[in-house]
Write a protein that holds these residues in place. Structure first.
Motif, short mmCIF file in Angstrom:
data_model
loop_
_atom_site.label_atom_id
_atom_site.label_comp_id
_atom_site.label_asym_id
_atom_site.label_seq_id
_atom_site.Cartn_x
_atom_site.Cartn_y
_atom_site.Cartn_z
N LEU A 33 0.83 -1.20 0.00
CA LEU A 33 0.00 0.00 0.00
C LEU A 33 0.87 1.26 0.00
O LEU A 33 0.55 2.24 -0.67
N LEU A 34 1.98 1.23 0.73
CA LEU A 34 2.87 2.40 0.73
C LEU A 34 3.45 2.64 -0.67
O LEU A 34 3.58 3.79 -1.10
N GLU A 35 3.77 1.58 -1.38
CA GLU A 35 4.28 1.73 -2.75
C GLU A 35 3.20 2.33 -3.66
O GLU A 35 3.50 3.15 -4.52
N MET A 36 1.96 1.92 -3.44
CA MET A 36 0.86 2.48 -4.23
C MET A 36 0.66 3.96 -3.92
O MET A 36 0.48 4.78 -4.83
N ALA A 37 0.67 4.29 -2.64
CA ALA A 37 0.50 5.69 -2.22
C ALA A 37 1.62 6.56 -2.79
O ALA A 37 1.37 7.70 -3.19
N ASP A 38 2.81 6.01 -2.84
CA ASP A 38 3.95 6.75 -3.38
C ASP A 38 3.86 6.89 -4.90
O ASP A 38 4.28 7.91 -5.46
N ALA A 39 3.30 5.89 -5.57
CA ALA A 39 3.23 5.90 -7.04
C ALA A 39 2.31 7.00 -7.58
O ALA A 39 2.55 7.54 -8.66
N MET A 40 1.28 7.34 -6.84
CA MET A 40 0.33 8.36 -7.30
C MET A 40 0.93 9.75 -7.05
O MET A 40 1.29 10.07 -5.90
N PRO A 41 1.05 10.56 -8.10
CA PRO A 41 1.55 11.93 -7.89
C PRO A 41 0.61 12.71 -6.97
O PRO A 41 -0.60 12.49 -6.98
N GLU A 42 1.18 13.58 -6.17
CA GLU A 42 0.36 14.33 -5.20
C GLU A 42 -0.78 15.09 -5.87
O GLU A 42 -1.89 15.15 -5.32
N GLU A 43 -0.55 15.62 -7.05
CA GLU A 43 -1.62 16.37 -7.73
C GLU A 43 -2.78 15.48 -8.16
O GLU A 43 -3.86 15.98 -8.49
N LYS A 44 -2.59 14.16 -8.11
CA LYS A 44 -3.66 13.21 -8.46
C LYS A 44 -4.33 12.63 -7.21
O LYS A 44 -5.21 11.78 -7.32
N TYR A 45 -3.94 13.06 -6.02
CA TYR A 45 -4.55 12.54 -4.80
C TYR A 45 -6.03 12.92 -4.69
O TYR A 45 -6.78 12.29 -3.96
N ALA A 46 -6.46 13.91 -5.45
CA ALA A 46 -7.88 14.31 -5.45
C ALA A 46 -8.67 13.57 -6.53
O ALA A 46 -9.88 13.80 -6.67
N PHE A 47 -8.03 12.65 -7.25
CA PHE A 47 -8.71 11.92 -8.32
C PHE A 47 -9.71 10.91 -7.77
O PHE A 47 -9.39 10.13 -6.87
N ALA A 48 -10.92 10.95 -8.34
CA ALA A 48 -11.95 9.93 -8.08
C ALA A 48 -12.58 9.57 -9.42
O ALA A 48 -12.89 10.48 -10.20
N PRO A 49 -12.75 8.29 -9.70
CA PRO A 49 -13.31 7.89 -11.00
C PRO A 49 -14.74 8.38 -11.23
O PRO A 49 -15.12 8.66 -12.36
N THR A 50 -15.53 8.47 -10.16
CA THR A 50 -16.91 8.97 -10.28
C THR A 50 -17.19 9.84 -9.07
O THR A 50 -16.46 9.81 -8.07
N GLU A 51 -18.28 10.58 -9.13
CA GLU A 51 -18.65 11.47 -8.02
C GLU A 51 -19.03 10.69 -6.76
O GLU A 51 -18.90 11.20 -5.65
N ARG A 52 -19.51 9.48 -6.91
CA ARG A 52 -19.97 8.73 -5.74
C ARG A 52 -18.85 7.94 -5.04
O ARG A 52 -19.08 7.31 -4.03
#
Length: 171
Positions: free
Chosen positions: A37-56
């Motif tokens: 999970l730490l590797e996954m958290a690190d892989a996502m750029p910080e500017e994409k931490y607000a990404f959600a595939p859908t509104e729900r």
């Protein structure tokens, strides 16, 4: 000759049974889950931490915070004498990628410490749970299941952002 084989079998079986327990198996898997999970958290750029595939759906950041909150709730409630303070947790939630990664590490470590401190025998103890009585061993399974469930969602988030997820290390 049969006695020698029997002695070797019994010696090996005894050594294995002393090393492999539900608690030790959980802690090994838990540590691998933390790494992944730490590797996954690190892989996502910080500017994409607000990404959600859908509104729900929760965004990437809130998925990670939700995972931490569940870990801390279950481990505090069922493996310590402390009271879990959901409001305090929400009020002190980290915001940046680095803070969230540190929070993940601390949350995983807190669960490990609490589980390490309980006796193997106590895992058969039944506890009140909102979905009905559960053994503490079942609570350990719930801890891992919950992380796995949301981690699977995060893999999708990474893929949708054309980021290759880290190689699986959850064995």
């Amino acid at each position: 000759m049969k006695k020698i084989y029997l002695l070797l079998f019994l010696t090996s079986y005894t050594a294995m049974s002393q090393q492999i327990t539900p608690k030790s198996a959980f802690l090994e898997k838990w540590n691998n889950s933390k790494t992944y999970l730490l590797e996954m958290a690190d892989a996502m750029p910080e500017e994409k931490y607000a990404f959600a595939p859908t509104e729900r759906e929760m965004d990437f950041k809130n998925q990670l915070l939700h995972i931490c909150g569940n870990m801390l709730w279950l481990s505090t409630t069922y493996f310590s004498d402390e009271d879990f303070d959901r409001k305090k947790l929400a009020d002190n939630a980290p915001n940046t990628k680095n803070e969230i990664i540190e929070f993940l590490k601390k949350s995983f470590d807190e669960v490990s410490t609490r589980v390490t401190e309980v006796s193997e025998e106590s895992l058969t103890t039944k506890v009140d749970f909102f979905a009905g009585p559960k053994s503490k061993l079942q609570i350990l399974n719930l801890l891992q299941d919950h992380v796995t469930h949301h981690r699977g969602q995060l893999i999708v988030y990474l893929n949708l952002n054309e980021i290759k997820p880290p190689k699986y290390v959850g064995w």
